[in-house]
Design a protein around this motif. Structure first.
Motif, PDB file in Angstrom:
ATOM      1  N   PRO A 195       1.683  20.991  35.983  1.00 51.82           N
ATOM      2  CA  PRO A 195       0.778  21.795  35.386  1.00 51.82           C
ATOM      3  C   PRO A 195       0.001  20.976  34.089  1.00 51.82           C
ATOM      4  O   PRO A 195      -1.122  21.597  33.693  1.00 51.82           O
ATOM      5  CB  PRO A 195       1.515  23.013  34.895  1.00 51.82           C
ATOM      6  CG  PRO A 195       2.742  23.088  36.267  1.00 51.82           C
ATOM      7  CD  PRO A 195       2.944  21.441  36.289  1.00 51.82           C
ATOM      8  N   GLN A 196       0.723  20.095  33.507  1.00 51.25           N
ATOM      9  CA  GLN A 196       0.218  19.291  32.463  1.00 51.25           C
ATOM     10  C   GLN A 196      -0.803  18.130  32.648  1.00 51.25           C
ATOM     11  O   GLN A 196      -1.135  17.619  31.781  1.00 51.25           O
ATOM     12  CB  GLN A 196       1.470  18.970  31.567  1.00 51.25           C
ATOM     13  CG  GLN A 196       2.373  20.390  30.999  1.00 51.25           C
ATOM     14  CD  GLN A 196       1.770  21.123  30.284  1.00 51.25           C
ATOM     15  OE1 GLN A 196       0.769  20.901  29.447  1.00 51.25           O
ATOM     16  NE2 GLN A 196       1.732  22.307  30.616  1.00 51.25           N
ATOM     17  N   SER A 197      -0.878  17.804  34.108  1.00 52.08           N
ATOM     18  CA  SER A 197      -1.483  16.568  34.492  1.00 52.08           C
ATOM     19  C   SER A 197      -3.131  16.944  34.802  1.00 52.08           C
ATOM     20  O   SER A 197      -3.277  18.002  35.597  1.00 52.08           O
ATOM     21  CB  SER A 197      -1.057  15.639  35.380  1.00 52.08           C
ATOM     22  OG  SER A 197      -0.991  16.503  36.664  1.00 52.08           O
ATOM     23  N   LEU A 198      -4.042  16.179  34.280  1.00 52.17           N
ATOM     24  CA  LEU A 198      -5.506  16.587  34.581  1.00 52.17           C
ATOM     25  C   LEU A 198      -6.067  15.226  34.508  1.00 52.17           C
ATOM     26  O   LEU A 198      -6.214  14.571  33.453  1.00 52.17           O
ATOM     27  CB  LEU A 198      -6.102  17.422  33.933  1.00 52.17           C
ATOM     28  CG  LEU A 198      -7.460  17.950  34.293  1.00 52.17           C
ATOM     29  CD1 LEU A 198      -7.398  18.824  35.720  1.00 52.17           C
ATOM     30  CD2 LEU A 198      -8.428  18.799  33.467  1.00 52.17           C
ATOM     31  N   MET A 199      -6.263  14.799  35.858  1.00 50.14           N
ATOM     32  CA  MET A 199      -6.630  13.099  35.999  1.00 50.14           C
ATOM     33  C   MET A 199      -8.350  13.155  36.182  1.00 50.14           C
ATOM     34  O   MET A 199      -8.939  13.761  36.995  1.00 50.14           O
ATOM     35  CB  MET A 199      -5.894  12.427  37.002  1.00 50.14           C
ATOM     36  CG  MET A 199      -6.536  11.121  37.116  1.00 50.14           C
ATOM     37  SD  MET A 199      -5.604   9.999  38.750  1.00 50.14           S
ATOM     38  CE  MET A 199      -6.711  10.690  39.854  1.00 50.14           C
ATOM     39  N   GLU A 200      -8.844  12.224  35.368  1.00 50.49           N
ATOM     40  CA  GLU A 200     -10.541  12.213  35.591  1.00 50.49           C
ATOM     41  C   GLU A 200     -10.631  11.280  36.644  1.00 50.49           C
ATOM     42  O   GLU A 200     -10.168  10.169  36.796  1.00 50.49           O
ATOM     43  CB  GLU A 200     -11.086  11.544  34.283  1.00 50.49           C
ATOM     44  CG  GLU A 200     -12.813  11.557  34.715  1.00 50.49           C
ATOM     45  CD  GLU A 200     -13.506  10.939  33.489  1.00 50.49           C
ATOM     46  OE1 GLU A 200     -14.511  10.490  33.473  1.00 50.49           O
ATOM     47  OE2 GLU A 200     -12.590  10.863  32.150  1.00 50.49           O
TER      48      GLU A 200
END
Length: 362
Positions: A195-200
Motif C-alpha cells: 500500500p505504501q508504494s507507488l512507482m512512476e
C-alpha cells in the motif's frame, strides 16, 4: 463498410459499456436530473459469431433502463454480478445500480459509495474487477485512489502518493496490479500488496502545459502477463505513444495522428486497443470521426501515422439541433468480432460498424 447500423438516442451519451450476454449499456451526460441509463440488445447480426446475410431486424432494442439525477461520465459493469457503477459531477462519489431481473425493465439505484473529502473534487474515473470479490477502483486525483468492495462499500486499498495530479484514467492490470494515468501523461504503477508504494512508470516527452492525455490498456492472449501488453496513450495534440511497462526507459513507438482541432475538447479524448485484432487501436474525440490504426509498423520516429480506416458517419449527422457539427464522445470495440466498433456522438447518434480489411492485408 461491411455492415453499419444506427440508433438515435434521446440525449447525447459519452460512454458505451459491454455487458454480459452481449448487451450494451449507454448513459446520458446532460445537466438535467433525468439522465437515462439504458441497456440495449444489439441487432441480431451482432449476436452471431459469423457475419450473416440480410436480417429483418437491424435496430437496437431497449431491454431495460433507469434515470440518474446526475450526469453520467463513467460507467462500468461489475463482472459476474448484475451490478453496475457510475460516476459524474458534481463530486467524486460513486452510484451503484442493480440491472433488473427478467421480469422487470428497470435499472434501479441501490447505494452510493461516498469518498473522503469528495466534495469539490472532480468526478471519479473507475474500473471494476471480480477476481476475489466485486471491487471498484476509483479516484479523481493521484492522491485519492482507492479500491472499494462494491456490495459492502468497505475500503480495501488506498494508494500512497505525494502528488495530487488529476487522473484521466485507471485500470486493473490483474487482481494485484494497478495502472494510473494522470491528465499530464504521467503513468504510475501500484501494487495493492504494498500500500505504501507507488512507482512512476514513465513521463511523456516535454509538452505544453495545456496538453491533456488519456490511456488504454490491452489484455492479451491467455497465459500472457498483463504487464507484457503495451499501454497506448493519446494526447489532445494527437500524439500517440506505446509503452512497455517492463521497460519504461523508452517508448516502444511514437506516432502523430492527423487531427483537425488539437486540444479543443480534451474531455472526450478516447483511445482503445482492439481486443480481438492484434496491434490495432482506435482514437476519437477530436471531431465527428473515429480513426483506426495498425500499430505493428510504428517506430520511435514520431512521424504521422496513416489510418487504415476512418468512420465518418457521425460527421454527416444533423448536429442535434445545436447547429454545431456532431462530436464523437466515445467509441468501443466489439469483444469478439475483430473489426466491429460502436461509437456515439453529441447529437445522440449511436453507430455500430464493421470495416472491411484493406486489400493487401487480407
Amino acid at each position: 463498410y461491411r455492415d453499419l447500423h444506427t440508433f438515435e438516442l434521446q440525449a447525447p451519451t459519452r460512454l458505451i459499456e459491454w455487458a454480459c450476454g452481449n448487451r450494451v449499456c449507454v448513459a446520458g451526460y446532460g445537466q438535467s436530473d433525468m439522465n437515462e441509463i439504458l441497456q440495449l440488445i444489439p441487432p441480431p447480426t451482432l449476436l452471431t459469431k459469423e457475419t450473416q446475410g440480410l436480417c429483418p431486424e437491424r435496430d437496437f432494442k431497449v431491454e431495460c433502463g433507469g434515470f440518474s439525477e446526475r450526469p453520467v461520465y463513467s460507467l462500468k459493469y461489475v463482472p459476474n454480478t448484475s451490478l453496475l457503477v457510475t460516476s459524474g459531477p458534481p463530486d467524486s462519489s460513486l452510484q451503484v445500480w442493480q440491472v433488473s431481473a427478467e421480469d422487470s425493465d428497470v435499472i434501479k439505484s441501490v447505494s452510493t459509495i461516498a469518498t473522503e473529502n469528495g466534495t469539490g473534487q472532480s468526478w471519479a474515473k473507475i474500473a471494476t474487477i471480480s477476481a476475489r470479490a466485486p471491487w471498484v477502483l476509483h479516484g479523481s486525483r493521484l492522491d485519492r485512489v482507492q479500491i472499494t468492495e462494491v456490495e459492502s462499500r468497505k475500503n480495501v486499498y488506498t494508494a500512497a502518493s505525494r502528488g495530487s495530479e488529476e487522473l484521466s484514467g485507471l485500470a486493473f492490470l490483474d487482481c494485484n496490479s494497478l495502472l494510473l494515468c494522470c491528465s499530464t501523461g504521467r503513468l504510475c504503477l501500484a501494487d495493492i500488496r504494498q500500500p505504501q508504494s507507488l512507482m512512476e512508470a514513465m513521463s511523456v516527452p516535454s509538452v505544453p502545459c495545456s496538453e491533456h492525455w488519456c490511456m488504454s490498456t490491452r489484455h492479451g492472449a491467455q497465459g500472457l502477463e498483463p504487464s507484457s501488453q503495451p499501454v497506448a496513450c493519446l494526447s489532445s495534440r494527437g500524439l500517440l505513444t506505446l509503452t512497455d511497462l517492463r521497460k519504461t526507459s523508452e517508448f516502444l513507438a511514437l506516432a502523430k495522428a492527423r487531427v483537425p482541432s488539437p486540444g479543443s475538447v480534451a474531455e472526450f479524448l478516447c483511445v482503445s486497443w482492439a481486443p480481438a485484432l492484434e496491434g490495432y487501436l482506435a482514437i476519437s474525440g477530436f471531431d465527428g470521426t473515429v480513426h483506426v490504426y495498425d500499430t505493428q509498423s510504428w517506430d520511435s520516429s514520431g512521424r504521422e501515422a496513416e489510418a487504415v480506416f476512418i468512420h465518418k458517419g457521425h460527421a454527416f449527422g444533423g448536429g442535434g439541433g445545436s447547429g454545431d457539427p456532431p462530436l464523437v464522445t466515445v467509441h468501443t470495440w466489439h469483444l469478439q468480432k475483430p473489426r466491429t466498433l460502436l461509437s456515439a456522438a453529441s447529437d445522440g447518434s449511436l453507430h455500430v460498424w464493421d470495416w472491411v480489411q484493406p486489400c493487401g492485408k487480407c
